[in-house]
Design a protein around this motif. Structure first.
Motif, PDB file in Angstrom:
ATOM      1  N   ASP A  13      49.714  85.242 -43.649  1.00  0.00           N
ATOM      2  CA  ASP A  13      48.768  85.370 -44.769  1.00  0.00           C
ATOM      3  C   ASP A  13      47.664  86.377 -44.490  1.00  0.00           C
ATOM      4  OD1 ASP A  13      50.102  83.298 -46.176  1.00  0.00           O
ATOM      5  OD2 ASP A  13      48.860  81.765 -45.192  1.00  0.00           O
ATOM      6  N   ILE A  14      47.530  86.837 -43.250  1.00  0.00           N
ATOM      7  CA  ILE A  14      46.401  87.697 -42.876  1.00  0.00           C
ATOM      8  C   ILE A  14      46.273  88.923 -43.773  1.00  0.00           C
ATOM      9  CG2 ILE A  14      45.437  89.173 -41.058  1.00  0.00           C
ATOM     10  CD1 ILE A  14      46.459  87.082 -39.018  1.00  0.00           C
ATOM     11  N   PRO A  15      47.333  89.687 -44.043  1.00  0.00           N
ATOM     12  CA  PRO A  15      47.153  90.875 -44.897  1.00  0.00           C
ATOM     13  C   PRO A  15      46.584  90.533 -46.282  1.00  0.00           C
ATOM     14  CG  PRO A  15      49.265  90.988 -43.785  1.00  0.00           C
ATOM     15  CD  PRO A  15      48.707  89.613 -43.509  1.00  0.00           C
ATOM     16  N   ALA A  16      47.063  89.475 -46.886  1.00  0.00           N
ATOM     17  CA  ALA A  16      46.569  89.094 -48.219  1.00  0.00           C
ATOM     18  C   ALA A  16      45.121  88.635 -48.157  1.00  0.00           C
ATOM     19  CB  ALA A  16      47.458  88.002 -48.819  1.00  0.00           C
ATOM     20  N   ILE A  17      44.766  87.875 -47.120  1.00  0.00           N
ATOM     21  CA  ILE A  17      43.389  87.400 -46.978  1.00  0.00           C
ATOM     22  C   ILE A  17      42.447  88.585 -46.786  1.00  0.00           C
ATOM     23  CG2 ILE A  17      41.797  86.100 -45.509  1.00  0.00           C
ATOM     24  CD1 ILE A  17      44.184  84.200 -44.902  1.00  0.00           C
TER      25      ILE A  17
END
Length: 150
Positions: A13-17
């Motif tokens: 999820d890091i890229p979206a966050i």
């Protein structure tokens, strides 16, 4: 609209966050969505700390919101545990949909479940729309905050 899931964030999820964190004038100055290298170690620190709850809202497999809930045990207020809500973001396509309210209500309910007696948050002084939003949800502007860069 599809079903909404609010769940713990995972490394994928890091890229979206980070994209949501960077998607406003303040975040654009602070975040680097084109270089995710500093975020992996930060995510691991959060994931290993039982008092940190990095959370995402997901609809139809897409991350559309996030917040971080931090639980802080303390001595003040007769030994009360408190929580702090930080980094609340809603994807641009979802703003105005009620998702922000759902995220904050989740954080308040989770704080209660975790035994907190108080939930607090800070918001940059320039985010006047956010201030009105938090006041509508029952938060009061009770303190003046200070920060010092290190």
């Amino acid at each position: 609209m599809g079903d909404l899931e609010i769940r713990p964030a995972v490394a994928e999820d890091i890229p979206a966050i980070v994209a949501m964190l960077a998607d406003d004038p303040l975040g654009a100055q602070r975040e680097s969505p084109d270089d995710l290298s500093p975020y992996g170690p930060a995510f691991e620190r959060l994931a290993q700390d039982p008092n940190q709850h990095l959370t995402v809202a997901v609809r139809e497999g897409r991350v559309i919101g996030t917040l971080q809930l931090t639980v802080i045990p303390g001595l003040s207020r007769k030994g009360a545990t408190r929580s702090i809500i930080e980094a609340v973001r809603v994807h641009a396509d979802e703003r105005g949909s009620g998702l922000g309210t759902q995220l904050i209500e989740w954080a308040v309910a989770e704080s209660r479940r975790l035994g907190c007696h108080l939930v607090q948050l800070t918001s940059d002084a320039s985010r006047t729309d956010a201030h009105r939003f938090y006041e509508r949800l029952g938060f009061t502007a009770s303190h003046v905050g200070f920060k010092r860069q290190l």
